[in-house]
Design a protein around this motif. Structure first.
Motif, PDB file in Angstrom:
ATOM      1  N   SER A   1       9.844   3.125  -0.114  1.00  0.00           N
ATOM      2  CA  SER A   1       8.871   3.474  -1.237  1.00  0.00           C
ATOM      3  C   SER A   1       9.039   4.777  -1.886  1.00  0.00           C
ATOM      4  O   SER A   1       8.713   4.970  -3.107  1.00  0.00           O
ATOM      5  CB  SER A   1       7.285   3.649  -0.571  1.00  0.00           C
ATOM      6  OG  SER A   1       7.262   2.296  -0.057  1.00  0.00           O
TER       7      SER A   1
ATOM      8  N   SER B   1       0.613   4.431  -0.197  1.00  0.00           N
ATOM      9  CA  SER B   1       0.754   3.130   0.284  1.00  0.00           C
ATOM     10  C   SER B   1       0.969   3.231   1.735  1.00  0.00           C
ATOM     11  O   SER B   1       0.933   4.054   2.282  1.00  0.00           O
ATOM     12  CB  SER B   1       2.317   3.197  -0.233  1.00  0.00           C
ATOM     13  OG  SER B   1       2.531   3.365  -1.534  1.00  0.00           O
TER      14      SER B   1
ATOM     15  N   THR C   1      -2.659  -0.372  -0.622  1.00  0.00           N
ATOM     16  CA  THR C   1      -2.475   0.335  -1.656  1.00  0.00           C
ATOM     17  C   THR C   1      -4.124   1.274  -1.325  1.00  0.00           C
ATOM     18  O   THR C   1      -5.012   0.574  -1.459  1.00  0.00           O
ATOM     19  CB  THR C   1      -2.511  -0.113  -3.000  1.00  0.00           C
ATOM     20  OG1 THR C   1      -1.357  -0.670  -3.218  1.00  0.00           O
ATOM     21  CG2 THR C   1      -2.704   1.015  -4.053  1.00  0.00           C
TER      22      THR C   1
ATOM     23  N   GLN D   1       1.498  -0.226  -7.787  1.00  0.00           N
ATOM     24  CA  GLN D   1       1.087   0.912  -7.190  1.00  0.00           C
ATOM     25  C   GLN D   1       1.202   2.088  -8.019  1.00  0.00           C
ATOM     26  O   GLN D   1      -0.029   2.842  -8.328  1.00  0.00           O
ATOM     27  CB  GLN D   1       1.610   1.113  -5.843  1.00  0.00           C
ATOM     28  CG  GLN D   1       1.267   0.227  -4.593  1.00  0.00           C
ATOM     29  CD  GLN D   1       1.930   0.497  -3.472  1.00  0.00           C
ATOM     30  OE1 GLN D   1       2.621   1.294  -3.332  1.00  0.00           O
ATOM     31  NE2 GLN D   1       1.371   0.146  -2.306  1.00  0.00           N
TER      32      GLN D   1
END
Length: 277
Positions: free
Chosen positions: A19, A62, A90, A249
């Motif tokens: 991420s 996240s 999220t 996101q």
């Protein structure tokens, strides 16, 4: 110049998470030079304290396992999508201070499939029955016209999948894992199992395979994905899912649309190839 903002991914374990690579690539492409995105090792016991300590510069979070359900009581609101599977990946911090939860895994799955031309199927098969399988069912509720057969190893898992099917409005049929080779004949096969679980099925790929959605991204390709592709079947991988859910996101956290899908995917591919974060 943008206003400095913070975001991060939380989970346990978290060191492997891609991420930060994806979100930082998006910030660079969007010109958000004052934004930062980090990773924090946080388990269920530590989550309330972590959330309580966040200050005004935070834009969003996240969440990965095991926090997707644990975070729900700590939020001020949860989207219908997240509520449908009792999982939030999220969190967005609204300007009025509210913490709002959503699930981008489900629309991310749908977007990844649509990118490969899969908009609608008459039936599908799901390998596995864990947390990702429930998100898969929620996605299939929107694109699958007929039954979904879930291949599971236990009666408890079978009950869970039936329950999710009833809740999501999906006609879920149960089959024993021993019958998993039959799953590969479905027009869409979604593999949600841990690494190595489906290796035994690699040689069973049909002569004319449909689409395989294997949610793993490391190691890649999985034996099943490689065998599938060798037969000419379409393959959607875990990186596709990761990128598409991260795109959503980034859009929610930054308010900037569209997020740079191509740049994010390229960054993920470099990282997986050993190019670093």
């Amino acid at each position: 110049m943008s206003t400095p903002k913070r975001a991060a991914v939380l989970g346990s374990p978290i060191a492997h998470s891609l991420s930060p690579v994806l979100h930082r690539a998006a910030y660079a492409e969007l010109g958000l030079s004052d934004w930062s995105y980090d990773r924090f090792e946080v388990d269920e016991a530590g989550l309330p304290g972590f959330m309580a300590g966040l200050e005004g510069a935070w834009a969003g979070l996240s969440l990965t396992m095991p926090l997707k359900r644990a975070v729900i009581p700590l939020l001020d609101g949860v989207s219908d999508t997240a509520a449908s599977v009792e999982a939030v990946n999220t969190v967005v911090f609204a300007e009025d201070g509210r913490k709002l939860g959503d699930n981008t895994d489900i629309p991310g799955m749908i977007a990844a499939l649509r990118e490969r031309g899969v908009d609608r199927v008459e039936s599908a098969a799901v390998l596995g029955a864990g947390a990702t399988a429930s998100s898969a069912l929620a996605a299939l509720a929107q694109i699958c016209a007929g039954p979904v057969t879930a291949y599971v190893r236990s009666a408890a898992r079978a009950r869970e999948m039936r329950g999710w099917g009833e809740r999501l409005g999906v006609d879920v049929r149960i089959a024993d894992w021993a019958e998993a080779p039959a799953a590969l004949e479905a027009p869409l096969v979604v593999a949600t199992t841990p690494a190595g679980t489906t290796d035994e099925l690699a040689a069973e790929a049909p002569e004319r395979p449909g689409t395989l959605f294997d949610v793993l991204y490391e190691p890649w390709p999985t034996a099943l994905a490689a065998g599938w592709a060798a037969r000419g079947g379409a393959v959607v991988g875990g990186l596709d899912l990761l990128v598409h859910q991260a795109v959503l996101q980034v859009e929610q956290m930054t308010g900037r649309k569209p997020a740079p899908l191509a740049a994010m995917r390229a960054a993920g591919e470099r990282a997986l190839a050993g190019g670093g974060a």
